[in-house]
Write an enzyme that holds these catalytic residues in place. Structure first.
Site, PDB file in Angstrom:
ATOM      1  N   ASP A   1      -2.345  -9.195   6.523  1.00 31.79           N
ATOM      2  CA  ASP A   1      -2.653 -10.287   5.603  1.00 31.79           C
ATOM      3  C   ASP A   1      -1.725 -11.476   5.745  1.00 31.79           C
ATOM      4  O   ASP A   1      -2.010 -12.559   5.252  1.00 31.79           O
ATOM      5  CB  ASP A   1      -2.449  -9.776   4.161  1.00 31.79           C
TER       6      ASP A   1
HETATM    7  C1  BGC Z   1      -3.007  -4.962   1.861  1.00 26.23           C
HETATM    8  C2  BGC Z   1      -3.752  -4.610   3.120  1.00 26.23           C
HETATM    9  C3  BGC Z   1      -3.105  -5.248   4.307  1.00 26.23           C
HETATM   10  C4  BGC Z   1      -1.630  -4.919   4.359  1.00 26.23           C
HETATM   11  C5  BGC Z   1      -0.918  -5.596   5.486  1.00 26.23           C
HETATM   12  C6  BGC Z   1      -1.551  -4.631   2.027  1.00 26.23           C
HETATM   13  O1  BGC Z   1      -0.849  -5.061   0.919  1.00 26.23           O
HETATM   14  O2  BGC Z   1      -3.539  -4.247   0.779  1.00 26.23           O
HETATM   15  O3  BGC Z   1      -5.085  -5.048   3.032  1.00 26.23           O
HETATM   16  O4  BGC Z   1      -3.759  -4.765   5.447  1.00 26.23           O
HETATM   17  O5  BGC Z   1      -1.016  -5.282   3.139  1.00 26.23           O
HETATM   18  O6  BGC Z   1      -0.782  -6.956   5.315  1.00 26.23           O
END
Ligand code: BGC
Length: 811
Positions: free
Chosen positions: A483
């Site tokens: 993200d």
């Molecule tokens: C989110 C995921 C994401 C991960 C890495 C998490 O907090 O829920 O969707 O893939 O972070 O960024």
């Protein structure tokens, strides 16, 4: 240092010191009514949605930490204490917290009085039970004053914490018999209320917080409790609470039990009222009657245990290693069920108001619980697919109460669609239920735009094909799984969200991780097409997969490892040419799982680079070297201090991808070594450093560049749970559901002599005994099912209802 111990026979973690380094919590509830409860009784309850239907109030990030919960106070001739130590914090003569499967028991002993509180949500019930048992172990008669306490939340947890100009005037309660009803907003647009009752006559009550606590006091010393006398206050606005007061007289050796029930009721519009302004309490009374004796509660608790026996019975291992066995048999599976229920919404790190259910998260979570509750997994897949668009893209999250997608946390995360192929194929392999593919599923929650679920999968596949960049690699969109790798954001404004902002348009940033993901789940799509006789579809799809492999080999390889991405300008991300962030874990994981360039040695080189550059004593960091300044073209990833979260933290969710990659390469030693590093039970001895619960995975452990390497955060709600479970059971222990049977393909450390797995699969129980006389890491010499030698390594489907002994010899 430890703060407790595992009681595997009871499937409990027993905390013996209330002052854990962080509140160590548990979850209550299995269907719609849920509670979070810490080892000192902190936490809250909600109905289905922690944001929109919060029943009791909780103040996050409070000082002192973790204040607010379902509390009990005992006033023993002026000595005031609580069974779970908090909130009073009077030193106890003994303290114990047992966190079990959807229940918690807190026991405190003070001056010869023992108080035990059992907290759980009975099956099929929208209420939490608090059964209090008080025992007089002294030789004297005792007169105790018992006070309960719960503070109501005015339903919408966000509004409750912010809109005081309104909220201080809206609170309303009713008191009838031994039950306190919370009915704020019931007279207007709500058809629900909450109640808190007890199965004994009251000697008094309080429902107004300030009257009970006192304006200058706090939960540790409410004025009513200190005085030993309730005020019988009735809340009008301000902060409504529910506190029951009971006089408890105990002879020497005598015990008394009280059953408190905190519940939630919905009434039909025409049945809302009993009389003017008096709520219809019928359903609440029915609920209370179901639990009006300690016997009935014990029965409900037995039912809950039986329910968990059934869930945990589907797969279990006996390896001789207690850490491995308890993680697989108990805690990892338990955590997977909690993540199924909560997604990323409510924990002690997720406030319950921030996030709904994530599209990618929920699809991945499914691989951790589909074997336990296939019918609910099916429903979840359907709900997720219904938030998809015709072009295969998807809302990034949806709200559990409405099941409708929304773009509050952004959209266009181009990895999203592919996870639907993972969840769907995992479900069909587990159940053999291909009918899901024919189910008509809406696009964008609009029933008039429904197509078969198969068409949704096809849309997922072609979403990648239709969104390729200059190197024929997938466009990243807002971000891929990570993200925080925001290659099209370019934010200078601290008030902008990295996930929803796109300051430069028309970006062509590409993701090598999505490329690997596409090869893995594209192949799954092809296999599925073949299974259902869609050969042309399969042939066509295969061409795109071949092209993607070629693109990765040509443009996604950096010499010693796979690149991570191309940025907005077409520059390499995750390359030896970069000063920082030379190598990233995600593309190494997915491209090695896909086996891209296996023959050319790429897989081995990539995994060896991970070992050399990313591995640490606490797990594998996400990237290296960590970013030490803000890179506007990379976005949020470079905002974190080095060693935390997505900037070179050990982001546990992605470590299993490397473990699976190692099993593709046949290196069981390494796969298991990585698995052990993250597993909480193995880390229990360093609980003071690890800080969060030693029985569940955390999202992140601080990496080698951090101030406190090894310190974990964000426990409970993480994709780590499902991926770790999937990896250990399917790729290391190697028991893998497939369309046509149970595949056996272990990849283990060479020094293992063997182990036994019991697996229920499509109505059949297999007791699989794996022996490793030659001390190999991978490979099977023979498989015998009930003595008969078998060909290949897939045990074909057997008639349901039977049990088979499977003897596997590796070599
Ligand atoms: C989110 C995921 C994401 C991960 C890495 C998490 O907090 O829920 O969707 O893939 O972070 O960024």
């Amino acid at each position: 240092m430890k703060y407790g111990y595992f009681d595997d026979a009871k499937r409990e973690y027993v905390i013996t010191d209330p002052q854990t380094p962080w509140p160590w919590i548990n979850y209550l509830g299995t269907e719609k009514f849920f509670g979070l409860i810490s080892n000192t009784a902190g936490g809250y309850t909600f109905y289905r949605d922690a944001k929109f239907r919060r029943l009791t109030r909780y103040r996050y990030n409070n000082v002192p930490l973790d204040m607010g919960g379902r509390y009990f106070y005992i006033n023993d001739e002026g000595t005031v204490w609580s069974p779970g130590w908090k909130p009073v914090k009077t030193p106890l003569d003994s303290y114990e917290c047992r966190h079990g499967m959807s229940y918690t028991v807190l026991t405190g002993l003070k001056n010869g009085i023992e108080a035990e509180v059992l907290y759980f949500v009975p099956l099929g019930t929208n209420a939490e039970i608090h059964k209090v048992k008080i025992t007089n172990t002294t030789k004297m008669n005792k007169h105790l004053r018992l006070f309960s306490f719960a503070e109501w939340c005015l339903w919408n947890a966000e509004d409750d914490m912010t809109n005081f100009q309104r909220n201080f005037s809206t609170g309303e309660v009713e008191i009838e018999g031994s039950v306190i009803y919370h009915k704020t907003e019931y007279k207007e647009r709500r058809n629900h209320y909450a109640f808190y009752g007890v199965n004994a006559p009251l000697q008094g009550y309080d429902t107004d917080r300030d009257s009970f606590v006192g304006l200058s006091n706090d939960y540790s010393n409410p004025q009513v409790v200190t005085a030993g006398k309730p005020k019988n206050s009735v809340a009008h606005g301000w902060s409504p609470i529910a506190s029951h007061f009971l006089d408890v007289d105990l002879n020497p050796g005598e015990s008394k039990e009280f059953v408190f029930v905190l519940g939630y009721i919905e009434n039909e519009e025409e049945k809302k009222w009993e009389s003017k302004n008096v709520i219809n309490k019928q359903k609440a009374k029915e609920c209370l009657a179901r639990f009006d004796t300690a016997e009935k509660v014990r029965k409900a608790m037995e039912d809950l245990r039986t329910y968990w026996d059934g869930l945990l019975d589907v797969i279990s291992v006996k390896s001789g290693d207690e850490h491995l066995d308890r993680m697989v048999n108990i805690w990892n599976q338990y955590q997977c069920m909690v993540t199924f229920n909560m997604s990323r919404s409510a924990s002690f790190f997720e406030s319950g108001i921030g996030r709904g259910m994530g599209f990618r998260d929920s699809n991945q979570d499914l691989i951790g619980f589909v074997h336990q509750i296939p019918a609910r997994a099916r429903e979840r897949i359907y709900d997720l697919a219904a938030t998809q668009f015709e072009d295969g893209g998807a809302y990034h999250q949806f709200q559990p109460l409405t099941k409708r997608g929304n773009d509050a946390v952004g959209g266009n995360f181009n990895d999203d669609p592919l996870w639907l192929i993972l969840s769907t194929t995992a479900y069909i392999k587990e159940t053999g239920d291909f009918s899901l593919l024919d189910e008509q599923v809406p696009f964008d929650n609009d029933a008039s735009r429904s197509r078969s679920h198969f068409e949704h999968l096809k849309a997922s596949f072609y979403h990648v094909v239709n969104n390729l960049g200059p190197h024929k690699l997938p466009l990243i969109g807002r971000a891929d799984w990570n993200d925080c790798l925001n290659l099209n954001c370019f934010s200078k404004d601290p008030n902008e969200s990295f996930q929803t902002t796109e300051n430069k348009r028309g970006g062509t940033a590409e993701s090598v991780m999505i490329a690997g993901l596409f090869v893995v789940y594209g192949r799954e799509f092809v296999t599925l097409c073949r299974q259902i006789g869609k050969t042309d579809e399969a042939l066509e799809a295969q061409k795109h997969i071949d092209a993607m492999e070629k693109a990765v080999k040509e443009h996604g390889w950096d010499g010693e490892w796979y690149l991570r991405a191309y940025d907005y300008y077409g520059h390499k991300v995750g390359s030896k040419e970069n000063e920082e962030g030379k190598i990233f874990i995600e593309s190494q994981g997915w491209c090695t799982m896909a086996g891209i360039g296996l023959k050319e040695g790429m897989v081995t080189k990539s995994l060896d680079s991970v070992k050399q550059r990313l591995d640490t004593e606490h797990g594998i960091v996400l990237n290296n070297p960590a970013f030490t300044k803000y890179y506007i073209e990379y976005g949020e990833i470079s905002t974190y201090p080095a060693g935390y979260k997505e900037n070179a933290g050990i982001f546990c969710h992605n470590n299993p991808w490397i473990m699976i990659g190692e099993t593709v390469r046949g290196r069981g030693d390494r796969a298991y070594e990585y698995w052990k590093k993250l597993s909480p039970s193995f880390r229990e001895n360093i609980s003071d450093l690890h800080k969060v619960e030693p029985y569940v995975y955390a999202q992140m452990i601080a990496g080698k560049d951090a101030f406190r390497p090894g310190e974990a955060k964000n426990s409970w709600l993480s994709g780590t749970a499902s991926w770790m479970f999937y990896t250990i059971t399917q790729f290391i222990l190697g028991i893998r559901p497939s369309y046509n049977g149970l595949e056996i393909d272990p990849c283990i450390p060479a020094d293992w002599k063997g182990y036994t797995v019991s697996r229920k699969f499509r109505g059949v129980t297999y007791v699989i005994n794996i022996k490793n006389p030659d001390h190999v890491m991978k490979g099977i010499r023979s498989i015998r099912v009930d003595g008969a030698l078998m060909e290949g390594n897939i045990i074909p489907l057997m008639p349901a209802g039977k049990s088979y002994n499977v003897e596997v010899v590796m070599g």
